[in-house]
Design a protein around this motif. Structure first.
Motif, mmCIF file in Angstrom:
data_model
loop_
_atom_site.group_PDB
_atom_site.id
_atom_site.type_symbol
_atom_site.label_atom_id
_atom_site.label_comp_id
_atom_site.label_asym_id
_atom_site.label_seq_id
_atom_site.Cartn_x
_atom_site.Cartn_y
_atom_site.Cartn_z
ATOM 1 N N ALA B 217 42.705 40.820 30.845
ATOM 2 C CA ALA B 217 43.199 41.347 31.679
ATOM 3 C C ALA B 217 41.819 41.094 32.930
ATOM 4 O O ALA B 217 42.026 41.053 34.221
ATOM 5 C CB ALA B 217 43.453 42.932 31.562
ATOM 6 N N ALA B 218 40.695 41.561 32.400
ATOM 7 C CA ALA B 218 39.552 41.670 33.394
ATOM 8 C C ALA B 218 39.191 40.274 33.598
ATOM 9 O O ALA B 218 38.900 39.903 35.207
ATOM 10 C CB ALA B 218 38.335 42.095 32.430
ATOM 11 N N GLN B 219 39.574 39.192 32.919
ATOM 12 C CA GLN B 219 39.388 37.732 33.385
ATOM 13 C C GLN B 219 40.231 37.624 34.308
ATOM 14 O O GLN B 219 40.081 36.855 35.504
ATOM 15 C CB GLN B 219 39.607 36.785 32.013
ATOM 16 N N VAL B 220 41.538 37.750 34.116
ATOM 17 C CA VAL B 220 42.620 37.606 35.210
ATOM 18 C C VAL B 220 42.173 38.315 36.544
ATOM 19 O O VAL B 220 42.543 37.549 37.600
ATOM 20 C CB VAL B 220 43.985 38.206 34.876
ATOM 21 N N ILE B 221 41.788 39.567 36.285
ATOM 22 C CA ILE B 221 41.302 40.101 37.702
ATOM 23 C C ILE B 221 40.376 39.576 38.374
ATOM 24 O O ILE B 221 40.132 39.453 39.544
ATOM 25 C CB ILE B 221 40.790 41.544 37.312
ATOM 26 N N ILE B 223 36.796 39.204 36.897
ATOM 27 C CA ILE B 223 35.383 39.979 36.712
ATOM 28 C C ILE B 223 34.616 38.643 36.254
ATOM 29 O O ILE B 223 35.084 37.959 35.307
ATOM 30 C CB ILE B 223 35.578 41.075 35.775
#
Lengths: 354, 322, 335
Positions: B217-221, B223
């Motif tokens: 999820a953080a990668q998709v955002i 970050i």
């Protein structure tokens, strides 16, 4: 307000996937290859998949485990790099966006909702920080107070209380966590959400809550969904368009209602036959024979031929090309040659209860 | 300006409530519960706290300053503990060959032993966790290189590495400098022989966490990887690291004692527990057993207590045993 | 074993109560439930996570993991109490008369032995067949559960089988001793839709052929509708409705069952919104007073908040709901 639009006139396409393919290297380690003379092994997870998603609509990919539907989702959001093919967002190739600012601008327009509500939230973060992460990462709002207000608004939008932001993920049930996940995905005001089996880890009554929420949000915010699921009933309920995948290939896609009423591909028919009969109609079910073969060494020709009751010599030899149907497209020699009996699945009797 | 101050206050208040929250959750948590249920662990904790506290506040706790030449009288040498005939009420546990009180030298010795122990564990932890995080999260070539280095490192015993570094530092650096930098040499030597354990543990956990959806999820955002490692992965892999660190602290104290015993560690002018044992060893057969036995016993008790704490922490943090 | 008294059900559970003692008090996971399974009958036990359905299954076969324990009631198998038997005796009954099929076929099979060896050993302990005879029987069982090329596959290890095939092996293993009752806990949950359909069909056929009774524990109403004769719906550790499957599925009486059925999307049903039960199953430490479902129930009235309803016969089924009690208070509902 929903005018019946002919399928061909898909003019306002938000996302287009063109000839997408992904190969995974599942070879043994280099040392083993050198010492034991083992070969490189490539797994074709996604094989030449193309589809278009009109703005504001839901396109679902359905299939059994190992069919590559989740890989497509991860390719679309950029978690994997495609081996071949293009992903176009509003006509622009996403792989071509190399400049940092441009990439960030694109990133906030598409977000993802994950399958496992217990793994998709960092257990050590407060819910408010989890939801604020995209806002802070893209510097969408300045100031603690403004961010807190926006987080509260998002929490309320997904049916939670603004005060819930102070809590940690473990204080919530699975369904509530999935709501938090949705709130995080909405935080950057995206237009396009990729949903990877968002309800398959949930109980049915909670699944209904989440599906209702997703539909309401789509209407409110004009969202476009790419929805991944193995559950045909869920897909039927939520989709405008459905694509059926088998061993990495899109074997059939089309407008959802039409596709479910007149399934063309033998695999689609088989899947529909496998749905448990909850209306107790006593409809005889033809249990599907066989299992999904290994994607490392898929069958020749049409991947489905070993399980297909209509398979012929040509199916074993040559992979079928997509063919236009009333609902969309299908890739099947038997359909192309007119060898398949046309089936029309009777619409179920109107619900008797309530 | 006022707005800025307001925000500052907000941040501080936020931190205070978070801290209070954390404290409250700790005392209501399973860890505290399992702690209060085990007498052995509580005794170990008390012993450890006593050792650490007296080490930190050595000048206040110790009856004499063993480094203060003015307070040392050679006439007081080799006085036995007070309960033995010839004992002197001024020296509870007797004195050594130079007339320093054993109790005081032990308290100052523990200070050095624990200092070296904490510092080297911290060094090993930072190095190991950092490399393990990179290795597990990035994978591929980075992982292969770091892990091969770790494999090579593992083939050398800790003592050998420590001896090597000590020897190197003695030949490369000027002789008189050694009196000042021995601390750093020891920390480097002990730390370098411990980092692999952290790196391997963190690498394994990081590989598991990396595949979890919150990291994706953080990668998709969008970050950046370094921030994902620090903010998302690191806090979720620290549990086992703390356990290893506790157990390592005991091993580090012993390693330091061993090196000092072998004469390559702490110089005799500022003795650690290990140095005391070595020095006292020479007097063991002349009848002054207390010079070596008391530091030895103190070392054994400290190491045992810390080890027991580490074992308990490992079990208490392991969800499978709960 | 006396098979007399045909009017006696095969399995009878009476007022079963399962508790989980913890340091913040004792939680009641299964609260005073009673049901019976007749010879050759398939009883579905359905409920959402936390309803206590799996613990009920585990309690019946005596496989409750500590600290969970049976705190009340009794379990009768063939008119004999089995819940208070010493471990060895219970194990013998379990091996001979009660077969088990779990959700994850991998954990039910020993990865170190071939499938054939596991089957043969189980057959040998429960019959006086010779080694050769047992192997022959094992082969027959594998063929019966639909494993292609059974002669070759019998000497393979569990990891060489796919998920669906492994579940078939587990079913064959459960059938080894020709049990009279099979307890299946989420047997199809880990499988793909098409494989799920195959396993359901297989289970149905086997029960018919062997005359075995089945207690089918699952969260999937579809599986129940396809397989069960009767169904018990559980909510927060209690049975809220029990009856013939067609009646429960099509004409649910309890508001929870009704909501549950309405929340399942169906192919061909064009609805914009699914029926939604707001909220979530209560945690075990916060089960509401009265009817456990009352805070989520659209039809709840004062009585529901005060007293707990018992199962009452409502036409073809039994439902635990104050709506169906012949009481004058019914007219005085609030809201």
């Amino acid at each position: 307000m929903a005018e019946a639009r002919p399928v061909q006139a898909v003019d306002d396409v938000l996302v287009e996937v063109e000839g997408l393919a992904k190969l995974f290297d599942v070879s043994p380690p280099l040392l083993n290859r050198l010492l034991q003379g083992q070969k490189r092994v490539l797994l074709t997870a996604v094989d030449d998949v193309s589809f278009k998603i009109p703005r504001g609509k839901t396109f679902s990919l359905v299939g059994e485990s190992g069919c590559g539907k989740s890989t497509v989702a991860r390719l679309v959001v950029g978690l994997h790099a495609a081996t071949r093919g293009r992903i176009l967002f509003e006509g622009a190739d996403m792989a071509g966006v190399t400049e940092r600012a441009e990439a960030a601008a694109l990133r906030k327009r598409l977000q993802m909702i994950f399958q496992d509500p217990y793994a998709s939230l960092n257990p050590r973060w407060r819910v408010s920080d989890i939801i604020a992460e995209p806002i802070r990462a893209h510097k969408l709002i300045d100031g603690r107070r403004a961010i807190a207000a926006r987080v509260g608004e998002l929490l309320e939008q997904v049916g939670l209380a603004a005060a819930d932001g102070e809590k940690f993920p473990h204080e919530f049930s699975g369904g509530q966590r999935q709501r938090i996940s949705i709130a995080r995905a909405l935080a950057s005001n995206p237009e396009f959400l990729v949903c990877d089996e968002p309800t398959s880890a949930l109980d049915v009554s909670v699944q209904a809550q989440i599906l209702n929420l997703m539909k309401a949000l789509q209407r409110e915010l004009g969202l476009t969904y790419l929805f991944i699921s193995h559950d045909l009933a869920v897909v039927y309920h939520i989709s405008d368009y459905v694509g059926v995948m088998y061993l990495g290939r899109l074997v059939e896609w089309g407008e959802a209602k039409a596709l479910f009423r007149r399934p063309q591909h033998p695999y689609t028919r088989m899947l529909l036959d496998a749905i448990p009969d909850l209306e107790m109609t006593g409809r005889p079910r033809i249990p599907v024979a066989g299992e999904v073969p290994s994607p490392i060494a898929p069958p020749s020709g049409c991947h489905f031929h070993p399980r297909c009751p209509f398979a012929e010599e040509r199916c074993r030899r040559e992979a079928p090309q997509p063919l236009a149907t009333a609902a969309g497209e299908v890739s099947c020699h038997a359909v192309a040659e007119g060898r398949l009996p046309e089936v029309e699945r009777a619409a179920p009797p109107a619900a008797t209860e309530t | 300006m006022a707005v800025g101050e307001n925000q500052q206050a907000g941040v501080r208040r936020g931190f205070a409530t978070h801290l209070a929250d954390g404290v409250r959750r700790f005392f209501h948590g399973d860890l505290w519960h399992s702690f209060t249920r085990s007498p052995v662990v509580m005794v170990s904790a008390v012993i450890t706290v006593v050792f650490v506290a007296s080490a930190i506040f050595a000048p206040l706790v110790a009856p004499y300053d063993p480094f203060d030449l003015a307070s040392i009288d050679l006439l007081d040498s080799e006085i036995p503990p007070i309960w033995i005939e010839g004992g002197d009420p001024r020296f509870l546990l007797g004195t050594d060959d130079q007339g320093r009180g054993i109790l005081s030298t032990m308290i100052y010795g523990a200070r050095i032993s624990l200092g070296v122990g904490f510092a080297s564990v911290l060094f090993a932890m930072v190095l190991g966790v950092g490399l393990g995080l990179l290795s597990g999260y990035l994978g591929g070539t980075v992982d292969a290189i770091i892990m091969r280095i770790a494999d090579v490192q593992l083939t050398f015993p800790a003592i050998l590495i420590a001896l090597l570094i000590d020897g190197l530092s003695r030949t490369v650096l000027p002789r008189d400098l050694h009196g000042e930098i021995w601390f750093y040499v020891l920390v480097l030597a002990i730390g370098l022989s411990f980092w692999v354990q952290y790196a391997r543990t963190v690498r394994g956990s990081a590989m598991v966490e990396r595949s979890k959806e919150y990291v994706q999820a953080a990668q998709v955002i969008g970050i950046p990887p370094l921030l994902i490692m620090l903010r998302h992965v690191l806090p979720n892999v620290m549990g086992p690291v703390l356990v290893i660190a506790t157990i390592n602290l005991a091993i580090a104290v012993i390693t330091e004692a061993t090196l000092s015993f072998l004469g390559v560690g702490v110089p005799p002018t500022s003795p650690s527990l290990g140095t005391l044992i070595r020095v006292g060893n020479d007097f063991l057969f002349s009848g002054s057993w207390w010079i070596t036995i008391f530091p030895g016993a103190a070392l054994a008790i400290l190491v045992l207590a810390v080890n027991l704490l580490g074992d308990w922490l490992r079990d208490a943090l392991n969800p499978k045993l709960r | 074993m006396s098979r007399t008294g045909t009017n006696q059900p095969l399995l009878q559970v009476e007022n079963l109560r399962v508790e989980i003692p913890g340091r913040r008090g004792t939680l009641v996971a299964v609260d005073d439930i009673s049901f019976a399974i007749g010879e050759g009958e398939v009883l579905g036990v359905v409920g959402e996570s936390g309803a206590g359905k799996s613990l009920t299954g585990a309690a019946v076969i005596g496989l409750l993991e500590p600290p969970c324990r049976i705190a009340g009631g009794q379990i009768l198998f063939d008119s004999r109490r089995i819940d208070n038997l010493p471990y060895e005796k219970l194990r013998r009954i379990r091996g001979r008369h009660i077969g088990m099929v779990f959700q994850d076929p991998l954990t039910s099979l020993n990865p170190l032995y071939t499938v054939g060896r596991q089957l043969t050993e189980t057959i040998l302990t429960h019959s006086d067949l010779s080694e050769k005879g047992a192997r022959k029987r094992a082969l027959e069982l594998l063929q019966e559960v639909g494993i292609p090329a059974a002669e070759r596959r019998i000497d393979q290890y569990p990891h060489e089988f796919s998920g669906g095939m492994r579940q078939r092996v587990v079913i064959a293993l459960a059938l080894c001793a020709s049990p009279r009752l099979i307890i299946a806990d989420e047997p199809t949950t880990a499988l793909d839709v098409s494989i799920q359909a195959q396993i359901i069909t297989l289970l149905k056929r086997l029960c018919r052929d062997h005359g075995a009774a089945v207690m089918l524990v699952t969260h999937d109403m579809g599986v129940i509708a396809e397989t069960a004769d009767r169904v018990a719906v559980m909510y927060a550790g209690r049975i809220v409705e029990i009856g013939p499957v067609a009646d429960v599925v099509l004409r649910a009486r309890h508001p929870y069952t009704e909501g549950l059925m309405g929340s399942i999307p169906l192919v061909g049903h064009d609805v914009d919104r699914l029926t939604q039960i707001d909220g979530a199953m209560p945690r075990l430490n916060a089960i509401p007073a009265g009817c456990a479902f009352n805070p989520r129930c659209p039809k709840a009235f004062e009585r529901c908040r005060q007293a707990r309803p018992e199962l009452e016969t409502v036409e073809a089924t039994e439902a635990a709901c104050w709506l169906y009690e012949e009481a004058p208070e019914r007219s005085g509902t609030d809201g």
